[in-house]
Design an enzyme around this catalytic site. Structure first.
Site, PDB file in Angstrom:
ATOM      1  N   ASN A   3       0.968  -1.378   0.307  1.00  0.00           N
ATOM      2  CA  ASN A   3       0.020   0.170  -0.026  1.00  0.00           C
ATOM      3  C   ASN A   3       1.033   1.180  -0.235  1.00  0.00           C
ATOM      4  OD1 ASN A   3      -1.510   1.603   0.453  1.00  0.00           O
ATOM      5  ND2 ASN A   3      -2.675   1.309   2.907  1.00  0.00           N
TER       6      ASN A   3
ATOM      7  N   LYS B 150       3.279   1.204   2.875  1.00  0.00           N
ATOM      8  CA  LYS B 150       2.596  -0.112   4.085  1.00  0.00           C
ATOM      9  C   LYS B 150       2.412  -1.189   3.250  1.00  0.00           C
ATOM     10  CE  LYS B 150       0.187   3.655   6.646  1.00  0.00           C
ATOM     11  NZ  LYS B 150      -0.871   4.479   6.204  1.00  0.00           N
TER      12      LYS B 150
ATOM     13  N   ARG C  91      -2.315  -1.432  -3.672  1.00  0.00           N
ATOM     14  CA  ARG C  91      -3.467  -0.504  -4.040  1.00  0.00           C
ATOM     15  C   ARG C  91      -2.856   0.650  -4.875  1.00  0.00           C
ATOM     16  NH1 ARG C  91      -2.231   5.417  -1.117  1.00  0.00           N
ATOM     17  NH2 ARG C  91      -4.577   6.148  -1.425  1.00  0.00           N
TER      18      ARG C  91
ATOM     19  N   HIS D 238      -8.968   7.614  -2.405  1.00  0.00           N
ATOM     20  CA  HIS D 238      -9.423   7.160  -1.353  1.00  0.00           C
ATOM     21  C   HIS D 238      -9.953   5.751  -1.046  1.00  0.00           C
ATOM     22  CE1 HIS D 238      -7.290  10.596   0.764  1.00  0.00           C
ATOM     23  NE2 HIS D 238      -5.843   9.850   0.531  1.00  0.00           N
TER      24      HIS D 238
ATOM     25  N   HIS E 242     -11.724  11.018   5.265  1.00  0.00           N
ATOM     26  CA  HIS E 242     -10.119   9.756   5.494  1.00  0.00           C
ATOM     27  C   HIS E 242      -9.258  11.650   5.221  1.00  0.00           C
ATOM     28  CE1 HIS E 242      -7.281   6.761   4.246  1.00  0.00           C
ATOM     29  NE2 HIS E 242      -6.436   8.439   3.499  1.00  0.00           N
ATOM     30  N   LEU E 243      -8.846  11.111   6.580  1.00  0.00           N
ATOM     31  CA  LEU E 243      -7.933  12.506   6.643  1.00  0.00           C
ATOM     32  C   LEU E 243      -6.385  12.292   7.073  1.00  0.00           C
ATOM     33  CD1 LEU E 243     -10.084  14.938   9.033  1.00  0.00           C
ATOM     34  CD2 LEU E 243     -10.041  14.519   6.659  1.00  0.00           C
TER      35      LEU E 243
ATOM     36  N   ASN F 177      -2.371  11.979   5.304  1.00  0.00           N
ATOM     37  CA  ASN F 177      -1.744  13.385   4.163  1.00  0.00           C
ATOM     38  C   ASN F 177      -2.077  13.423   4.249  1.00  0.00           C
ATOM     39  OD1 ASN F 177       0.797  15.001   3.537  1.00  0.00           O
ATOM     40  ND2 ASN F 177       1.490  13.103   2.488  1.00  0.00           N
TER      41      ASN F 177
ATOM     42  N   ARG G  30      -0.356  19.547  -0.012  1.00  0.00           N
ATOM     43  CA  ARG G  30      -1.458  19.255  -1.768  1.00  0.00           C
ATOM     44  C   ARG G  30      -2.472  20.705  -1.119  1.00  0.00           C
ATOM     45  NH1 ARG G  30      -3.320  13.596  -2.623  1.00  0.00           N
ATOM     46  NH2 ARG G  30      -1.630  12.979  -1.090  1.00  0.00           N
TER      47      ARG G  30
ATOM     48  N   GLY H 204      -4.564   8.323   9.614  1.00  0.00           N
ATOM     49  CA  GLY H 204      -3.706   9.399  10.317  1.00  0.00           C
ATOM     50  C   GLY H 204      -4.138  10.465  11.205  1.00  0.00           C
TER      51      GLY H 204
ATOM     52  N   ASN I 268      -6.156  10.243  15.325  1.00  0.00           N
ATOM     53  CA  ASN I 268      -5.338  10.773  16.204  1.00  0.00           C
ATOM     54  C   ASN I 268      -6.016  12.246  16.563  1.00  0.00           C
ATOM     55  OD1 ASN I 268      -4.028   8.490  16.337  1.00  0.00           O
ATOM     56  ND2 ASN I 268      -3.310   8.798  14.510  1.00  0.00           N
TER      57      ASN I 268
ATOM     58  N   GLU J 105      -7.367  -0.754   5.198  1.00  0.00           N
ATOM     59  CA  GLU J 105      -7.027  -0.696   3.367  1.00  0.00           C
ATOM     60  C   GLU J 105      -6.248  -1.603   2.748  1.00  0.00           C
ATOM     61  OE1 GLU J 105      -4.605   3.176   3.243  1.00  0.00           O
ATOM     62  OE2 GLU J 105      -6.123   4.038   2.164  1.00  0.00           O
TER      63      GLU J 105
END
Ligand SMILES: Nc1ncnc2c1ncn2[C@@H]1O[C@H](COP(=O)(O)OP(=O)(O)O)[C@@H](O)[C@H]1O
Ligand SMILES: CC(=O)OP(=O)(O)O
Ligand SMILES: [Mg+2]
Length: 409
Positions: free
Chosen positions: A7, A14, A99, A188, A216-217, A219, A249, A338, A342, A391
């Site tokens: 991924n 990952k 992915r 995503h 989906h937050l 990077n 971005r 990420g 968190n 994922e």
């Protein structure tokens, strides 16, 4: 069946190795036999490698001089060498799932990787320059070690959004652009789909009865409006540069800025670099793309870090509002990846804007660590969930599904 998953994200690589019984897939993600992650986000030119196995072996290393491809090959070697060894050689693996971020108009479903598929992934790299080339590198790293002995499967981030209504897909540009594939694709999707299914499980409801906004937050950041289990709207567009503000971005900006930059002599490459690599948290704060470092700087009173955070929250709130409008209502907001999993303060700041819907956060649950939980109060009509995106597990499940499909033909 041994399945290796690769991924590749914009700031990380990952990887996981799963051992599965094809006929009895678990309903919850099983613990992988081996997990590895390479992170490039902290120091320029330094890759941080972390590996852990189900048996408790752990490896941490900083890799300085190697290329991305060499770094990925080095990571894979920890599967059969040293303390983290879990297999004798890569030949034991039955299938490798990747992915792949952009599948364009061509791939609406996962597919077996062939020469033609690789060419298409390379071709779509012009629309996802940060992602598709590294996805291809992962595929080539496996080929380099094993030739074409193992089936490799591409699972596309665009696939979940492929059936959005046309009004959500088409840009208000001259119609020929749409005919030439310039349209909203959305990304995503592997994560948005996984967390929607998990949200239904947590809520004890049928996914086909739910209206969800999945956030989906990481990077890279995007939202999806998920109705009856399908994506009907999303914030990323033709490329993963669109929509929300992200680590590096810009997300949506006035296209007039691009016109102005071109008139002042900037090249396409320079503009690409500005919007994809030098904007977002990094560009605004001048400190980092990493939310943890932004939070640290805010705590020390840094005004530009505070401004970057405020802009991020402002944009996130307005796009969540847009997704709720597309759904004509909302049963739950889902935070993942990420930052989403968190950053408790961020979740609280974002949710504050939706108190007018009756949404109420339980402060203690919001600050609580374990993921996959409801953080709203029992009487909140809109639920708020924190779900760890899986994922890799979603990709492994696709590998099993496709392998069974091929076997049955
Ligand atoms: N404890 C934390 N608090 C706030 N943000 C975090 C925390 N841990 C990770 N992050 C954020 O998550 C981001 C990476 O998210 P991730 O989903 O792993 O990214 P990607 O898959 O896009 O590489 C980091 O840039 C960092 O800002
Ligand atoms: C599509 C995308 O932006 O992916 P990532 O968040 O991994 O960069
Ligand atoms: Mg990611």
């Amino acid at each position: 069946m041994e399945i290796l998953v690769l991924n590749a994200g914009s700031s990380s690589q990952k990887s996981c190795l799963y051992i599965l019984k094809e006929d009895a897939l678990p309903s919850q993600p099983p613990q992988p036999l081996w997990e590895a992650q390479i992170d490039w986000s902290h120091h320029q030119g330094v890759a941080e490698l972390k590996v852990k196995t189900i048996h408790g072996a752990v490896l941490k290393e900083e890799l300085k001089t190697q290329s991305r491809l060499e770094t990925v090959e080095y990571m894979l070697q920890t599967l059969w060498q040293g303390e983290t060894k879990v297999i004798n050689n890569l030949g034991e693996i039955d299938c490798v799932g990747h992915r792949v971020v952009h599948g364009g108009d061509k791939y609406h479903d996962s597919t077996l990787i062939t020469k033609e598929v690789k060419e298409a992934i390379a071709d779509f790299a012009k629309f996802a320059p940060v992602h598709n080339p590294v996805n291809l590198e992962g595929i080539e790293a496996i080929e380099h070690i094993l030739g074409d002995k193992i089936p490799q499967i591409a699972v596309f981030d665009t696939a979940f959004h492929a059936k959005m209504p046309e009004a959500a897909i088409v840009y208000p540009l001259p119609y020929e652009f749409y005919e030439h594939g310039i349209r909203r694709y959305g990304f995503h999707g592997i994560s948005h789909q996984y967390v929607s299914q998990r949200a239904a499980q947590l809520l004890g409801k049928d996914l086909t009865s739910l209206k969800l906004v999945t956030c989906h937050l990481g990077n890279g950041c995007s939202l999806a409006a998920v109705k009856n289990g399908h994506s009907i709207d999303t914030t990323m567009g033709f490329t993963p540069t669109a929509g929300l503000m992200m680590g590096t971005r810009s997300g949506d900006i006035d296209p007039g800025i691009i016109i102005d930059l071109l008139r002042r002599g900037h090249t396409g490459e320079q503009i690409d670099d500005i919007f994809n690599r030098r904007s977002g948290f990094l560009g605004l704060s001048g400190i980092s793309a990493d939310m943890r470092l932004i939070e640290e700087a805010i705590a020390k009173g840094n005004n530009r870090a505070q401004l970057a955070y405020d802009v991020y929250v402002h944009i996130l709130r307005s796009f969540i509002g847009a997704m709720i409008a597309s759904l004509s209502g909302v049963d739950a907001l889902v935070f993942t990846a990420g930052v989403g999993e968190n950053a408790a303060n961020l979740r609280a700041d974002v949710c504050q804007s939706f108190e007018f819907l009756g949404l109420k956060l339980d402060e203690e649950k919001n600050n609580h660590k374990p993921v996959d939980r409801d953080i709203s109060t029992p009487d909140s009509p809109v639920k708020v969930l924190v779900i760890h995106t899986q994922e890799d597990w979603a990709i492994a499940q696709e590998c099993v599904r496709l392998t069974q499909l091929v076997a049955s033909h």
